[in-house]
Write an enzyme that holds these catalytic residues in place. Structure first.
Site, PDB file in Angstrom:
ATOM      1  CB  THR A  42      -2.994  -1.297  29.049  1.00 27.76           C
ATOM      2  OG1 THR A  42      -3.819  -2.213  28.347  1.00 27.76           O
ATOM      3  CG2 THR A  42      -1.551  -1.778  29.043  1.00 27.76           C
ATOM      4  N   GLY A  48       0.935  -7.153  36.949  1.00 21.64           N
ATOM      5  CA  GLY A  48       1.858  -7.633  35.941  1.00 21.64           C
ATOM      6  C   GLY A  48       1.228  -8.565  34.940  1.00 21.64           C
ATOM      7  CD  GLU A 112      -0.721 -10.122  40.633  1.00 19.50           C
ATOM      8  OE1 GLU A 112      -1.572 -10.600  39.858  1.00 19.50           O
ATOM      9  OE2 GLU A 112      -0.184  -9.025  40.450  1.00 19.50           O
ATOM     10  CG  HIS A 237      -8.576  -5.563  42.709  1.00 19.37           C
ATOM     11  ND1 HIS A 237      -8.048  -5.443  43.968  1.00 19.37           N
ATOM     12  CD2 HIS A 237      -7.574  -6.005  41.920  1.00 19.37           C
ATOM     13  CE1 HIS A 237      -6.763  -5.794  43.936  1.00 19.37           C
ATOM     14  NE2 HIS A 237      -6.460  -6.147  42.706  1.00 19.37           N
ATOM     15  NE  ARG A 283      -7.702 -10.112  41.540  1.00 20.71           N
ATOM     16  CZ  ARG A 283      -7.122  -9.500  40.539  1.00 20.71           C
ATOM     17  NH1 ARG A 283      -7.842  -9.060  39.532  1.00 20.71           N
ATOM     18  NH2 ARG A 283      -5.840  -9.333  40.525  1.00 20.71           N
ATOM     19  CG  HIS A 344     -10.017  -5.182  38.821  1.00 22.07           C
ATOM     20  ND1 HIS A 344      -9.177  -4.104  38.644  1.00 22.07           N
ATOM     21  CD2 HIS A 344      -9.254  -6.289  38.599  1.00 22.07           C
ATOM     22  CE1 HIS A 344      -7.961  -4.540  38.336  1.00 22.07           C
ATOM     23  NE2 HIS A 344      -7.987  -5.852  38.287  1.00 22.07           N
ATOM     24  NE  ARG A 379      -8.732 -10.467  35.156  1.00 23.76           N
ATOM     25  CZ  ARG A 379      -7.740  -9.806  35.742  1.00 23.76           C
ATOM     26  NH1 ARG A 379      -6.493 -10.020  35.384  1.00 23.76           N
ATOM     27  NH2 ARG A 379      -7.980  -8.896  36.659  1.00 23.76           N
ATOM     28  CB  SER A 384      -6.328  -9.368  31.972  1.00 30.43           C
ATOM     29  OG  SER A 384      -5.609  -8.804  33.024  1.00 30.43           O
TER      30      SER A 384
HETATM   31  C1  SIN Z   1      -3.457  -6.150  40.641  1.00 30.84           C
HETATM   32  O1  SIN Z   1      -2.359  -5.621  40.528  1.00 30.84           O
HETATM   33  O2  SIN Z   1      -3.932  -6.543  41.694  1.00 30.84           O
HETATM   34  C2  SIN Z   1      -4.274  -6.324  39.406  1.00 30.84           C
HETATM   35  C3  SIN Z   1      -3.772  -7.463  38.640  1.00 30.84           C
HETATM   36  C4  SIN Z   1      -4.855  -8.017  37.790  1.00 30.84           C
HETATM   37  O3  SIN Z   1      -6.002  -7.610  37.913  1.00 30.84           O
HETATM   38  O4  SIN Z   1      -4.557  -8.918  37.011  1.00 30.84           O
END
Ligand code: SIN
Length: 531
Positions: A42, A48, A112, A237, A283, A344, A379, A384
Site C-alpha cells: 500500500t 490511486g 488510468e 506492470h 495492462r 506487480h 485487474r 485494488s
Molecule cells: C500505478 O500507479 O500504475 C499502479 C496502479 C495500480 O496498480 O492500480
C-alpha cells in the site's frame, strides 16, 4: 509464549489496518507485521483508488470497464458490489484522516489504462503513502490495537492440526509467529484471524513490489488446507524504470493517463498496432506489447515520453516520480523514461466468499492475498485499494456477527516445538534457492509462457522444495527461510494453475494455446492441498 486477542491481523497495508480499525470497536486486535508497520505494498501505491465520483461517470461504466479488463471471468455480482460500495469506503478513509488531492471542492480525478472515465482519486503520486500514514496514525492511537512489528507468521494454527483429527469445517485458531529481532516463536491465538499479507511479486526476478511481498498469506492458507484460486494471473506492470539501481521503481499508469506515449528507442510510437485505446489499453495488452517490441527489435527497454506536456504541470502532478527519476539522472520533462514491465499484482489468491471468509472457519483473507472474483483474468488499475477497503468492511461486519452468535472454546494449543533443530551454518542454501526460483519464474512463467517452460519450472520447484523441507525441519527457523518456503509454495501454485489453463486469457498468455477459449475455459482455476 502465548498472546491472546479477539482478532489477529497478519499484515499492515490498507486491508489489515482498515479491518483492524473497525474490529477494535468490538475487541482487542493484534497486528503482526514483518518490518516497520508502514512497510507494505500500500505504501508504494502511486496511482490511486478508483471510484465513481464524477458527474459524467456511472456505476455501470465502472462495472463495464472492470469486466472488460477482466477478460470474461470476473464475477459480475462481486464487481457490482465493490463498485457500488466504493464511495462509502472512500468516506471512511477520509474520516480516518486520508487527504486526497482536490481541485477546488471536488476530488481531482485522474485516468488510468482501461478506464473510460476519470475516476481515480489520488494524493499527488503517493496515494498509498498518504493512506498508510493516516491509517497507521489512527491505529497507533487506538487503545484496543497492539502492533507487533518485525514479527513474521510461520504457519496458521488450525483445529485439525492441533487435534490431529479431520474436522469439517476446519477452524483457524491463530498463528505461530517468529519475532525477527529476538528469535522467539510466539503463539498468537485469536477468535478471528485475518490474512492481509499482500502479494507475491518477489516470486519473480523483476518486481516493483517491496521486499515483503513473498505471498506469505497464500502459502500459509494453502498449507492449512484452504482453497486457492487463479494463481496463473500475475499482473506485470508495463512501466517500471529501467535503471541498474532503480529496483524496478514504478512509473505510475497515471503518467500515461495524463498523456504519456510509449515509444521505441528510435522514437516510433507503437501502441496503435496493439489496441484502439493505444497507450491506455488494459495492462496485460500494454505489457505484452512492450515485451514483443523489445524482443522483436532486440532492445533492452522502451521509452515513456511525456516531454510534450507543460513541464510545470508534470512536476506538480508527479512530484515523487519526477524527483526519483532526477536522482537517477533523468528529467522526465525533457527525457523519455526508459521502462520495462515487472511483476506487480497477484490477481489470484486465497478463495473467499462475499464476506472475505475462506473455507477454513474464522479465517478471513482480504486485499491482494485474496481471490474474490473482482479482477478476473486481469485487474483494472486502481481497483485494488478499492477492493481491500470494501472487503475490510465486509469481513469486519461478518466477523463481528460470528463473535456475537458463537461461543468460542479453544482446544489446548501447544507452543512451538523446534525439536532437535540447530542453527544453520549454510545460509547459502537459502540464497541459492531464492535466486533460482525468482530467475526461472521470470524466464519460464513470465509474460509469455509455454507448456514446456511450465513443466521445466515445475520440475525445478519440486527439487528445491525437497531441499527446503529438509532444511526447514533440521535447522532453526529464520525469516529468510520462512519467506523462501513461501515463495516456493507460491511458485508451485502459479505453475500448477497455469498448467490447468489450456488457453490464453488476460494475464495468462501461452504460445501453445494462443487464443481465448470461452467454450472450455471460461472459469476460475482452483487448487487445494491434499492431506
Ligand atoms: C500505478 O500507479 O500504475 C499502479 C496502479 C495500480 O496498480 O492500480
Amino acid at each position: 509464549m502465548k498472546i491472546q486477542s479477539d482478532f489477529l491481523v497478519i499484515g499492515s497495508g490498507i486491508a489489515g489496518l482498515a479491518f483492524a480499525l473497525q474490529a477494535a470497536r468490538h475487541g482487542t486486535v493484534a497486528i503482526v507485521t514483518k518490518r516497520e508497520v508502514t512497510e507494505s505494498a500500500t505504501n508504494y501505491a502511486q496511482g490511486g483508488i478508483a471510484s465513481v465520483f464524477s458527474q459524467d461517470d456511472t456505476f455501470d461504466a465502472h462495472v463495464e470497464d472492470t469486466l472488460v479488463a477482466g477478460a470474461g471471468i470476473c464475477h459480475e455480482d462481486v464487481v457490482r458490489m465493490v463498485v457500488e460500495e466504493g464511495p462509502k469506503v472512500i468516506r471512511n478513509l477520509i474520516e480516518w484522516g486520508v487527504q486526497f488531492t482536490r481541485s477546488g471542492e471536488a476530488f481531482d480525478l485522474t485516468r488510468e489504462g482501461g478506464h473510460s472515465q476519470r475516476r481515480i482519486l489520488h494524493a499527488d503520486d503517493v496515494t498509498g503513502r498518504e493512506i498508510e500514514r493516516a491509517l497507521v496514525a489512527a491505529a497507533r492511537e487506538n487503545p484496543n490495537i497492539r502492533i507487533y512489528e518485525h514479527h513474521i507468521a510461520i504457519d496458521l494454527i488450525t483445529e485439525a492440526k492441533v487435534t490431529r483429527k479431520r474436522v469439517a469445517p476446519n477452524r483457524c485458531l491463530g498463528a505461530h509467529v517468529l519475532g525477527i529481532e529476538d528469535n522467539v516463536v510466539r503463539t498468537f491465538t485469536a477468535k478471528i484471524t485475518l490474512l492481509a499479507t499482500g502479494g507475491a511479486g518477489k516470486v519473480y526476478l523483476y518486481t516493483c513490489n517491496p521486499d515483503v511481498a513473498t505471498g506469505d498469506g497464500v502459502a500459509m492458507a494453502y498449507r492449512a488446507g484452504a482453497t486457492i484460486a487463479n494463481m496463473e494471473f500475475m499482473q506485470f506492470h508495463p512501466t517500471t524504470l529501467y535503471h541498474p539501481h532503480a529496483k524496478s521503481f514504478l512509473i505510475s499508469e497515471a503518467v500515461r493517463g495524463e498523456g504519456a506515449i510509449l515509444r521505441r528507442r528510435d522514437g516510433t510510437a507503437f501502441m496503435e498496432k496493439y489496441h484502439k485505446l493505444k497507450d491506455l489499453a488494459p495492462r496485460d495488452i500494454v505489457a505484452r506489447a512492450i515485451d514483443n517490441e523489445m524482443k522483436t527489435h532486440g532492445e533492452d527497454c522502451v521509452f515513456l515520453d511525456i516531454t510534450h506536456k507543460d513541464p510545470e504541470y508534470v512536476r506538480n502532478r508527479f512530484p515523487n516520480i519526477y524527483q526519483t527519476c532526477l536522482e537517477f539522472g533523468l528529467d522526465m520533462t525533457r527525457d523519455p523514461l526508459p521502462v520495462v514491465p515487472a511483476a506487480h499484482y497477484l490477481c489470484g489468491g486465497v478463495a473467499v466468499d462475499a464476506n472475505g471468509e475462506t473455507d477454513i472457519r474464522y479465517l478471513y483473507a482480504i486485499g491482494e492475498a485474496a481471490f474474490t472474483g473482482l479482477h478476473g483474468a486481469n485487474r483494472l488499475a486502481s481497483n485494488s485499494l478499492l477492493e481491500a477497503a470494501v472487503y475490510a468492511g465486509r469481513a469486519y461486519q461478518h466477523a463481528v456477527e460470528e463473535l456475537r452468535q458463537n461461543h468460542f472454546e479453544f482446544p489446548v494449543i501447544p507452543e512451538w516445538d523446534s525439536g532437535t533443530a540447530t542453527d544453520s551454518d549454510e545460509m547459502v542454501v537459502v540464497s541459492q534457492n531464492w535466486d533460482e526460483i525468482r530467475r526461472f519464474m521470470w524466464n519460464y512463467v513470465g509474460i509469455v509462457r509455454s507448456d514446456k517452460r511450465l513443466e521445466r519450472a515445475l520440475r525445478r520447484i519440486r527439487l528445491i522444495q525437497e531441499e527446503i523441507e529438509d532444511y526447514y525441519w533440521n535447522f532453526t527457523v529464520t525469516s529468510d527461510l520462512i519467506e523462501l518456503r513461501n515463495i516456493a509454495t507460491v511458485a508451485e501454485l502459479i505453475v500448477k494453475c497455469a498448467l490447468q489453463r489450456k488457453e490464453s486469457r488476460g494475464l495468462h498468455y501461452t504460445i501453445n494455446y494462443p487464443e481465448r477459449d470461452d467454450i472450455h475455459c471460461r472459469h476460475d482455476t482452483f487448487i487445494k492441498k491434499q492431506f
